[in-house]
Scaffold this active site. Structure first.
Site, PDB file in Angstrom:
ATOM      1  N   TYR A 172     -33.532 -10.351   1.914  1.00 57.14           N
ATOM      2  CA  TYR A 172     -33.478 -10.375   0.443  1.00 57.14           C
ATOM      3  C   TYR A 172     -34.832 -10.002  -0.158  1.00 57.14           C
ATOM      4  O   TYR A 172     -34.915  -9.205  -1.102  1.00 57.14           O
ATOM      5  CB  TYR A 172     -33.055 -11.775   0.016  1.00 57.14           C
ATOM      6  CG  TYR A 172     -32.927 -12.023  -1.463  1.00 57.14           C
ATOM      7  CD1 TYR A 172     -31.790 -11.626  -2.161  1.00 57.14           C
ATOM      8  CD2 TYR A 172     -33.921 -12.707  -2.147  1.00 57.14           C
ATOM      9  CE1 TYR A 172     -31.661 -11.890  -3.520  1.00 57.14           C
ATOM     10  CE2 TYR A 172     -33.802 -12.981  -3.504  1.00 57.14           C
ATOM     11  CZ  TYR A 172     -32.666 -12.573  -4.188  1.00 57.14           C
ATOM     12  OH  TYR A 172     -32.549 -12.846  -5.534  1.00 57.14           O
ATOM     13  N   LYS A 176     -35.679  -6.843  -2.586  1.00 52.79           N
ATOM     14  CA  LYS A 176     -36.143  -7.073  -3.951  1.00 52.79           C
ATOM     15  C   LYS A 176     -37.484  -6.417  -4.236  1.00 52.79           C
ATOM     16  O   LYS A 176     -37.714  -5.900  -5.333  1.00 52.79           O
ATOM     17  CB  LYS A 176     -36.222  -8.578  -4.222  1.00 52.79           C
ATOM     18  CG  LYS A 176     -34.862  -9.247  -4.364  1.00 52.79           C
ATOM     19  CD  LYS A 176     -34.029  -8.630  -5.472  1.00 52.79           C
ATOM     20  CE  LYS A 176     -32.814  -9.470  -5.844  1.00 52.79           C
ATOM     21  NZ  LYS A 176     -31.986  -8.810  -6.879  1.00 52.79           N
TER      22      LYS A 176
END
Length: 310
Positions: A172, A176
């Protein structure tokens, strides 16, 4: 359907927006905010679970109903952002329904939290494809239309996990922070065509955060607190591009990528010389510089610091 704020009015009359992952949480409040101010909104949501599994039409349909019941215009789309074809289909929904697209809010996301030691390929691929690839897919499908009309606004949803790291979220976090790089490049490539691109790193209560934050904190971090910033960034009044903002709970702060005080060497240093000098680079005091126009500024500063004649 414009709304007055202070001494000015921000509205989206005539504008068409795509909001991905808009069936709940932040995406829902973004869609509602834009629609309340006159935007016609494509409410995209695959309708799956937090980990990306499953699908359904109910989540997107419910938000469309909220918008239309309030007198706004919206249409649902159920395609996944994780494929090139899905991105094209999402944008095609806007074009087929209203003949244009002006705003892209890349918000869709999933979680497959696991430490790197235990991560498998599927857990990596799924997260990268929704967050990072998804923003590429949707924005790329819209890009030629934004260029041709000489106007566009893009907001990508980054995260503090990407900016600063978070245990158990290497997949993640990587996705991001990748969105930050994408945003900065879109800002550079879109400038001559009237396309602005910015990123937000939101903190808000949603199904993505429901079990990782205390209830007392979640109560103060409602997604409605984030959407006004998104609406400002995608408005015609905004001229800011290439920025990153931390936002949540009534808090907005600009996040900058900076380069601090350098150390320089007249000749190729030894490892020992680097070890002796590296502590000086920890200082981000008076010599902080922010690079706003791309990686060549970084190169330019190195050239200047070393006294190299170009």
């Amino acid at each position: 359907m414009s709304t007055t704020t202070g001494t000015s009015s921000i509205d989206f009359d005539g504008r068409v927006a795509v909001v991905t992952g808009a069936g709940g949480g932040l995406g829902r409040t973004h869609a509602l905010e834009l629609a309340s101010r006159g935007a016609r909104v494509v409410v995209n949501d695959l309708g799956g679970a937090r980990d990306g599994s499953g699908s359904g039409s109910g989540m997107a349909d419910a938000v469309v109903d909220e918008i239309t019941d309030a007198g706004g215009e919206a249409v649902a789309n159920y395609d996944g952002v994780h494929t090139w074809e899905g991105g094209e289909a999402i944008v095609a929904t806007a074009l087929d329904t209203w003949g244009r697209i002006d705003i892209v809010v890349n918000n869709a996301g999933i979680l497959r939290d696991v430490t790197l030691h235990k991560m498998d390929q599927a857990q990596l691929d799924a997260v990268l494809k929704v967050h990072l690839y998804g923003a590429f897919h949707v924005t790329r499908a819209a890009w030629s239309h934004l260029r041709d009309q000489g106007y566009g606004r893009v907001v990508n949803t980054a995260s503090g996990s990407g900016l600063y790291g978070n245990f158990g979220q290497s997949n993640y976090s990587a996705a991001k922070l990748g969105l930050v790089g994408l945003t900065r490049t879109l800002a550079l490539e879109g400038a001559r065509y009237g396309i602005l691109a910015n990123a937000i790193a939101p903190v808000a209560a949603s199904r993505m955060t429901s079990d990782i934050m205390p209830e007392a904190l979640l109560a103060k971090l409602q997604p409605e607190e984030v959407s006004p910033l998104v609406a400002w960034l995608v408005s015609e009044a905004n001229t800011t591009t290439g920025r990153i903002y931390s936002v949540g709970g009534g808090y907005i702060a600009r996040v900058a990528i900076v380069e601090g005080t350098p150390v320089t060497f007249d000749t190729t240093p030894t490892v020992e010389e680097v070890a002796a000098a590296i502590g000086a680079t920890e200082d981000l005091g008076d010599d902080v510089v922010e690079f706003e126009h791309g990686v060549m500024e970084q190169t330019g500063r190195i050239v200047t610091a070393l006294g190299i004649e170009a």
